[in-house]
Design a protein around this motif. Structure first.
Motif, short mmCIF file in Angstrom:
data_model
loop_
_atom_site.label_atom_id
_atom_site.label_comp_id
_atom_site.label_asym_id
_atom_site.label_seq_id
_atom_site.Cartn_x
_atom_site.Cartn_y
_atom_site.Cartn_z
N LYS A 44 0.68 -1.25 -0.05
CA LYS A 44 -0.04 0.04 -0.08
C LYS A 44 0.81 1.25 -0.05
CE LYS A 44 -3.98 -2.23 2.10
NZ LYS A 44 -4.69 -2.21 0.97
N ASP A 172 -4.07 4.26 6.21
CA ASP A 172 -5.03 3.24 5.83
C ASP A 172 -4.32 1.95 6.31
OD1 ASP A 172 -6.51 1.77 4.42
OD2 ASP A 172 -5.72 1.86 2.48
N LYS A 190 -8.89 5.80 5.85
CA LYS A 190 -9.75 5.41 4.88
C LYS A 190 -9.87 3.78 5.11
CE LYS A 190 -9.26 3.17 1.56
NZ LYS A 190 -10.43 2.28 1.80
N ASN A 192 -12.04 0.52 4.70
CA ASN A 192 -13.35 0.09 4.23
C ASN A 192 -14.32 -0.42 5.01
OD1 ASN A 192 -12.67 -2.64 5.03
ND2 ASN A 192 -11.69 -3.13 3.06
N GLU A 195 -13.49 -2.94 7.54
CA GLU A 195 -12.12 -2.39 8.48
C GLU A 195 -12.76 -1.34 9.53
OE1 GLU A 195 -8.72 -2.91 5.32
OE2 GLU A 195 -9.77 -0.84 5.55
MG MG Z 1 -7.76 -0.88 1.87
#
Ligand code: MG
Ligand code: ATP
Length: 326
Positions: A44, A172, A190, A192, A195
């Motif tokens: 990421k 994130d 951020k 989802n 999460e």
């Molecule tokens: Mg993600």
């Protein structure tokens, strides 16, 4: 070598080699044959760094890479124009395998563990982030899972030292690393929807659930909570407003990097000084860009802008008017 000081640093503690194998009719318990395969430098933090560099930002990447397979990353950073400040540790960066079956329309993931990291490794990364921030950074993006060996307080520490030096922070990650990092008050997170639900210990089923959950995080001092919901789009919440950004229905070439693209888009939108609705639109355009490409890459900025124009953004509520409208 970068001639000018970076304005953005991404942090990558658990990078990955993304290996994609195209296997028509993939089946368990059989010998399968790949039509084609490709290998990308990923993870990421790596993705967020290269996406932002693609939009003309001067971006440094701090973090850890396994020495044994670092050449792939070296090449990628040169091509992407990312200022590589990662330290090399013993062992190899982990590999994540995606088996794509276009006939059965399935994607199977197989993620390997990476080389464990030590407290000394983290100290070295923290020193790099501190140096970069000391010299002046607009943003630090802390992205991805933590390798074995690093505690769940890792991001909290990095966020605190970046913020103390005047940088804004986007985060994130998930699980305990996210939970503990919130104490350091990142500017943007951020998660989802899964999460965010896991963080709060409940399943979020509808828009109202998501807004409530995001507002509870905002009230703890996070400026912007962007909750992504796959094909359903994203809900962005600040103390003052909430918006829903719905992408048009899109053929998906690969979902690799779509969440990372959204993080990059949110940071880019901030550097442009955009308001919440326009940020939601642009960040969703970034995600749509990632969906149209194999592996973690984005098309050119003008293509992203055309994707962004196709996104439907709706105000969910305005505290000034005290109404909810959707
Ligand atoms: Mg993600
Ligand atoms: N199938 C899809 N169709 C259209 N848009 C999508 C689709 N999947 C994802 N997106 C877009 O990408 C954004 C981020 O996707 P998602 O919620 O899946 O992120 P994520 O779970 O964080 O992904 P990642 O695996 O990269 O961490 C969504 O808000 C949406 O705009």
């Amino acid at each position: 070598m970068a001639m000018t000081h970076p304005s953005i640093a991404a942090v990558s503690l658990n990078a990955a080699v993304d290996q994609t194998a195209f296997v028509p009719g993939f089946a368990l318990d059989r010998v399968n044959r790949a039509d084609a395969t490709r290998v990308d430098a990923g993870g990421k933090g790596v993705n967020v760094a290269s996406f932002l560099a693609g939009f003309g930002h001067r971006v440094a990447l701090a973090g850890l890479l396994g020495r044994d397979n670092a050449a792939l990353f070296d090449r990628h950073f040169r091509t992407a124009g990312v200022d590589d400040r990662c330290i090399r540790i013993d062992g190899a960066t982990r590999t994540n395998i995606k088996i794509v079956d276009r006939t059965g329309d399935t994607v199977t993931d197989l993620n390997f563990p990476g080389a464990p990291a030590t407290a000394d490794d983290l100290n070295a990364v923290a020193a790099t982030v501190a140096d970069l921030a000391e010299a002046g950074l607009d943003w630090v993006a802390c992205c991805g899972s933590l390798p074995d060996g690093l505690g769940p307080d890792t991001y909290a520490r990095l966020i605190a030292l970046a913020r103390d030096r005047g940088a804004k922070v986007a985060l994130d990650t998930s699980g305990p690393a996210l939970d503990q990092a919130l104490q350091a008050r990142p500017d943007i997170i951020k998660p989802n929807i899964d999460e965010l639900g896991a963080l709060l210990g409940r399943t979020l089923v509808d828009t109202d659930d998501v807004i409530r959950a995001a507002r509870s995080i905002v009230s703890d001092g996070v400026r912007l909570v962007a909750v992504s919901m796959g094909a359903d789009g994203a809900i962005l919440v600040t103390a003052r407003e909430s918006v829903l950004a719905v992408p048009p229905s899109t053929p998906v070439v690969s979902t690799v990097g779509c969440g990372d693209a959204m993080v990059a888009g949110l940071i880019h939108a901030d550097t442009l000084g955009l308001g919440l609705a326009d940020s939601a639109r642009l960040a969703t355009g970034f995600s749509l860009g990632a969906l149209g490409q194999i592996g973690p890459r984005l098309p050119a900025p003008d293509q992203i802008e055309s994707y962004a124009r196709a996104v439907t953004v709706t105000a969910l509520e305005t505290t000034t008017e005290g109404r909810i409208h959707r």
